[in-house]
Each structure stands twice: as C-alpha cells, then as structure tokens.
Write an enzyme that holds these catalytic residues in place. Structure first.
Site: not given
Ligand code: KDG
Ligand code: MG
Length: 402
Positions: A236, A122, A262, A312, A159, A210, A147, A283, A339
C-alpha cells in the site's frame, strides 16, 4: 420534502470527528461524516459558513444535482476540505433517501453482490515476535486478511505501529511529533519480517503491508520484488502519488499488487493509475472522496480496468463513514477488501450503528438508510482537542515524504 436545517457536530470521544446532520420538514434526518484528520475545523467551517446556507429549502431527494451544484457551483473544485464537505452532504442525503424508501442504502445501489464484506485488521508491534502474536490473535478472531507492520530496528517510533497493545492512533499530539526514518534499514528489514509471517501462517492468510508513501518508485520496485516470494495481497502507498506516472516504473519491475488512494479526493487523482492499470486496488473513502455518489463513480471506472476496491477504514473515519462504506462494499461488483480498525467504546457510544463483525466479514446494517446516528448529547460531553499526525525526518534531519 425540503431541507429545513443542517448542523455540524464536532466531538472528541478519544479522537476528533466532524459530523453533518441534515433535518427535513417531514422529520426524516440524515448523517454524514466530514472528518479530515488534523484539519477537522477547516471542514467544519467550510460546511457551516459556505454549504449549510445553500442546503436550506433544497429537495433532499436530488442527490446527484446537489453533488454537482456543490462541486461545480463553488468554482474551486476538488481538494480534501471541499470534497470532505461535499461527502458529508452526499452521505446524509443517501441516508435520508434510504429512510424515505424504507430500505438500507445498498438496496438503492443495486442490491447485494456478496454475502459479507471481507475486512483486514492491523497486526503491528515493536518486534517481529510481537507482530507474530498479533497476526495469530487476528487469525483466531476470524480475520482472513491482516496488515502487518513492525517497528524498524534502529529507529525510534515507526509510523503505523501502536504504543503497547492499544489500537494505533496516529494523530496523537497537540502539535505534530517527529520521528526518524531510514529507507536502508526499512528495506533490509521488511522482507525478513514477511518471510517469518508467511512461514508461520502458511499460504491462505491474506497479508498486506502499508509503506505510508515513504519510498521512491525504484525503491518501491525493489521492495515489491523482494516481497514476491511471500505473495502479498497488496503493497500500500509505496510512493507519494501526486505523480501518477511514477507507478509505471513500479509496475514494470514487480508482480506484487499495488494499493493506493487513502489521500485521494477525486476521480482525477487516479485517472492515470486506473486508466493505465498501474494499480490493483483503489483505496479512496466515502468521507474523503466526495461521498457515496463520487466513490461509486471511481469504483465503476476502476471496474472497467481490472481494479478492485480496497477502502480505507482507519479510526479517523467515523462509524458513519464505515456504515456508508459497507453499503457500497456489499453492492459493487469489483469489491476487493475493506480496512477495519475497531473504534473505541466511547466512539461507538457516540455513533450507535448496526453493522457487525462476524467470521472475518463485516455486515452492513439492514435498517432503512445507513443504520447509524450521532448521539448529540453524548457528543457534547467530548469537546474538540487539537491532534496532529507526526512528520518523518531522515536521520540527517531532512524532512521526508509523507
Ligand atoms: O489519517 C491518516 C490515517 O488514516 C492513515 O495514516 C492510516 O495509513 C493508514 C491506513 O492505511 O489505515
Ligand atoms: Mg494506509
């Protein structure tokens, strides 16, 4: 061999985790992750009150039969609480089977299909400049896929973006926090962000984004189209996925690959998405989608329809879930990406494990079973603390989709 005991362990070494540990009359034990972010105690109670009594005396070798018994026998099928509880049992039974066989679980799933599991990290930040720095840091650590998320200018608290340099931990308050959302600001900003990242890092680095279910299908179609020049590996959760047919509209408008799953807990959640080839990556996870047994069923179904896995692996999935995911990842033919958000040192100490990161890949443990355990004494030092995910509202106060 018979199951003699099963215990639910709730611990909070920085964040909450729920673990099931199964014991047998021959001294072999197995562990399974049962963590459902923000609803942890519901799964703990489901296991303790309704599942553990059914396990005592059963043959731990009967993994498929136990799965069917817990799924069909309850009458009430599916749902995240039920499926996380079944997942914990299933994962622990695979762990036991591997230990009995003296083999890592991936050998029981057909053996290796690849040398390592490609993971994505991330890169997120308050500004586009911060994000560029984070992408560079990941590239320098060896990540081949990243990501990319940034705070949307003009909004407070986006978020998926961490505070400062700490790893992002979304469940951060004893009561749910709230943040504002503007689809217009977001849609205007994201293509600019990716233009900068792609220009700076060139064509080889895999880039992902995402959306956290924040758009409608036509908005997602517009975003996918706008991002096409930057060749994302996936976009995503562009929309909430209860309406699987909604993805037809996205698919008709953009060639940006789509990843979803997810929050899915069963193959029925993605039957249309996969069957009609409306997505490119599924995912779902070991812990939320019924364990190794059911997730492999989903991945096999996906393989028939040109859909790859993209599991996920956020920090609310414990090292037990990651250990199990890697055993599947390394064995299935249609693996895509995994991930990987590293856990805190406190979490790693509570869940000693044998998987390791090297050169952009995670490598599963070679120990018999899953190669992970829970240190119950240490776990007891970190009591449960309520922690909830935030909710998003539009600027006028309307509760927004999640
Ligand atoms: O529990 C929710 C988180 O795991 C989720 O929000 C993280 O979207 C996420 C991701 O892709 O890791
Ligand atoms: Mg996500």
């Amino acid at each position: 061999m018979r199951i003699t005991d099963a215990r639910v362990i709730v611990t909070c070494p920085g964040r909450n985790f729920v673990t099931l540990k199964i014991e047998t009359d021959e001294g072999v034990t197995g562990v399974g992750d049962a963590t459902l972010n923000g609803r942890e105690l519901a799964v703990a109670a489901y296991l303790t009150e309704h599942v553990v009594p059914l396990l005592i005396g059963r043959d731990p070798a009967r993994i498929e039969d136990t799965w069917q018994y817990l799924y069909k026998g309850a009458y009430w099928r599916r749902g995240p609480v039920t499926m996380s509880a079944i997942a914990a049992v299933d994962t622990a039974l695979w762990d036991i089977k591997g230990k009995v066989a003296g083999l890592p679980v991936y050998q029981l799933l057909g053996g290796r299909s690849r040398e390592g599991v490609t993971v994505y990290g991330h890169a997120n930040g308050e500004t586009a400049d911060d994000v560029l720095e984070e992408v560079a840091r990941h590239r320098d650590q060896g990540f081949r896929a990243v990501r990319v998320q940034a705070a949307v200018p003009g909004l407070t608290g986006t978020y998926g973006v961490s505070k400062g340099k700490l790893p992002y931990e979304p469940a951060d308050a004893a009561l749910p926090g709230e943040s504002a959302w503007s689809t217009e600001r977001y849609l205007n900003f994201v293509p600019e962000l990716f233009a900068r990242v792609r220009a700076e890092f060139g064509p080889d680095l895999k880039l992902l984004h995402d959306v956290h279910h924040r758009l409608t299908p036509i908005e997602a179609a517009r975003l996918g189209l706008a991002l096409e020049p930057y060749a994302l590996t996936w976009l995503e959760d562009p929309v909430p996925a209860e309406l699987q047919e909604g993805f037809r509209l996205i698919r008709n408008h953009t060639r940006t690959p789509i990843a979803v799953g997810e929050v899915f807990n069963s193959i029925w959640d993605c039957q249309t998405l996969i069957g009609e080839q409306l997505i490119d990556y599924i995912r779902a996870s070991v812990v939320h989608a019924g364990g190794i047994t059911h997730l492999r069923r989903i991945f096999d179904f996906a393989a028939l329809h040109h859909v790859r896995s993209g599991s996920h692996g956020a920090t609310d999935l414990s090292p037990i879930c990651m250990s199990a995911a890697l055993q599947l990842d390394v064995s299935i033919p249609n693996f895509g990406l995994q991930e990987y958000m590293p856990h805190t040192p406190e979490t790693d100490a509570v869940f000693p494990h044998g998987y390791r990161f090297e050169d952009g890949y995670l490598h599963p443990s070679e120990e018999p079973g899953l190669g992970v355990d829970v240190d119950e004494e240490l776990a007891a030092a970190y009591p449960y603390r309520p922690a909830y995910l935030p909710v998003a509202r539009l600027e006028d106060g309307t509760l927004h989709s999640w």
